[in-house]
Enzyme design. Structure first.
Site: not given
Length: 534
Positions: A340, A455
């Site tokens: 995906k 992150d």
């Protein structure tokens, strides 16, 4: 139009001649090799003063031109060593006045990017720029080359040079370390520090020097030093690929001469289904042709002249208005049907688990890393991410539910949440101020619980009912240090500046409205300044 470019930001002195059709007519240069220690700025300046005129003569001879054929003179105005830059600027002023042509100062770092594009055919690459004084991940966005990742302390080139000098191997260190590394396949563990799309080399430098003093085999240290530093560079680059969606990677700068780095980046790019480019070796290091090329691209009568020929030793890549790029590039990465999304460290796969639709985050093996390091990082990050996702809920921070973990495959099976990512809704009619304030409040709660995301980009925040859902804690950890919290916020700030620079300050201020810790907010500027060229 024909431009003569003068390079001399550090130890290399170069002259290049390029025409407006993109033909490189001459590239000549030489390098200062100090007898002891590193590069002394005044020695570099004296070296340039001695060699610029002979190199101009050599370049004219190579190009079969006379000095009267030159229509424009360009020079590197920064970043670089102040005395060296002043010598180059003085030479450029004298030449332009003597032959009666315009003069323009250009950014050295952008020179590397543009000569790379010219010589490889790359259109809109993500650039990994590695040199003695700079380590940057650069992406063109909205009229400027944006620095979306960089070293937070010393550059990779300086790191290699300093290691070599400190253990008595001499300067420059890169080729020396590479030669020793080729003698063995053995490695030892050294610090591996990646913070979002930024990285740090000071810890690994100190550790490598200490290992040498402890008597560890030099070849093994050099191989480990290279492998670890370059793996960090590969990882931040693939994180930038995932974030920007670009399908080209360009490697440039003097450290690009290292064959191991080139090999590792090539492997990483293949695994991410993107194209890898690197200019011919003579254009990787500092050279005059890259300065001539940017001189032609940025030529503007209003920007020329002696009054605009000042130098700037701390001239940032992102300070330059890039007026010559007009195209609106579209990027398409062709992924296999079963994937995906291709994340920086994991494949995102849709699946079924216990009759539920789920997301499987599969941490794939990184072929560019040595097996032992790769296994360690993937296992540690899988376990730590699962714990962080769970612990966030204790502090009222929404994350996907975890259904299962497979440590052998390095898989986390997660709740599937149908919600857009933050960067997908920024330009919609949603209440952006409210959304960003909510994000700030949730990150503050996270940090109060001593959870560092690691992150924190707009790609790792989903928005549902104007509230944030945090995903991808792959670089996360537990810490109460102001440094780590400030770095988290800086990563978020940089991600905004990359995708929506014209609104980034406004959006980040909305975020800070919800983040109630002035000490952490003050820390952002301190950390950010370390990335400036020194």
């Amino acid at each position: 139009m024909i431009c003569l470019g003068i390079e001399g930001t550090a130890e290399k002195c170069g002259i290049g001649i390029v025409d407006s059709d993109g033909n490189i007519l001459a590239t000549c240069g030489c390098q200062l090799y100090p007898e002891v220690g590193g590069i002394h700025p005044r020695e570099a300046a004296n070296f340039h003063a001695e060699h610029i005129v002979p190199l101009i003569r050599e370049a004219l001879e190579e190009s079969n031109l006379s000095i009267n054929d030159i229509d424009l003179v360009s020079f590197a105005k920064g970043p670089g060593l102040g005395p060296a830059l002043r010598t180059v600027a003085t030479a450029a002023r004298s030449l332009s006045q003597n032959i009666g042509v315009p003069l323009i100062g250009v950014n050295h770092c952008i020179g590397h990017v543009e000569i790379g594009k010219l010589t490889t055919g790359a259109k809109d690459p993500l650039t990994l720029y590695t040199s003695g004084g700079n380590t940057q991940i650069i992406s063109y966005e909205s009229g400027r080359y944006r620095i979306i990742g960089e070293t937070l302390d010393i550059a990779i080139g300086n790191c290699l040079d300093q290691f070599s000098r400190d253990i008595g191997l001499g300067h420059p260190g890169g080729p020396i370390v590479e030669k020793h590394a080729e003698n063995t396949n053995k490695t030892i563990e050294l610090p591996y520090v990646v913070k979002g799309m930024d990285l740090s080399f000071s810890g690994i430098l100190t550790s490598a020097i200490n290992k040498y003093k402890q008597g560890v085999d030099l070849d093994v240290i050099c191989n480990s030093f290279q492998q670890t530093c370059f793996a960090m560079l590969c990882e931040v680059t693939e994180r930038a690929i995932s974030y920007t969606g670009k399908n080209e990677v360009l490697l440039c700068g003097g450290v690009a001469a290292n064959s191991k780095l080139r090999q590792m980046l090539q492997v990483m790019c293949e695994d991410h289904y993107v194209d890898f480019y690197m200019p011919p070796m003579k254009y990787c290091g500092d050279n005059g042709s890259m300065i001539a090329r940017v001189g032609l691209l940025s030529y503007d009568e209003n920007k020329c002249g002696i009054e605009n020929s000042y130098i700037n030793p701390k001239y940032r890549t992102d300070q330059v208005e890039v007026t010559w790029i007009k195209d609106n590039f579209q990027h398409n990465i062709n992924l296999p049907d079963n994937i995906k999304e291709k994340g920086a460290e994991a494949d995102i796969i849709e699946g079924i688990w216990d009759e539920r639709e789920v997301i499987i985050k599969h941490r794939v093996k990184k072929k560019y890393r040595v097996d032992k390091l790769d296994e360690k990082l993937r296992l540690e990050r899988t376990k730590e991410e699962a714990k962080l996702l769970s612990d966030c809920k204790k502090y009222g921070v929404t994350t996907p539910y975890i259904y299962s973990i497979d440590l052998n495959r390095k898989d986390i099976i997660l709740e599937k949440i149908d919600a857009p990512k933050l960067h997908e809704i920024i330009n919609t009619d949603k209440d952006i101020k409210k959304i960003f304030t909510n994000i700030g409040e949730m990150v503050f709660k996270m940090h109060e619980g001593e959870i560092i995301h690691g992150d924190l980009t707009t790609a790792n925040i989903l928005i549902k009912d104007d509230k944030p859902i945090f995903i991808d804690f792959g670089l996360g950890k537990y810490s109460n240090l102001l440094e780590d919290k400030g770095t988290d916020l800086l990563v978020f700030k940089k991600s905004l500046n990359t995708i929506i620079p014209e609104k980034s300050e406004e959006l980040f201020n909305y975020f800070l409205n919800g983040y109630d810790n002035e000490d952490v907010i003050k820390k952002i500027d301190e950390i950010e300044k370390r990335g400036r060229y020194l």
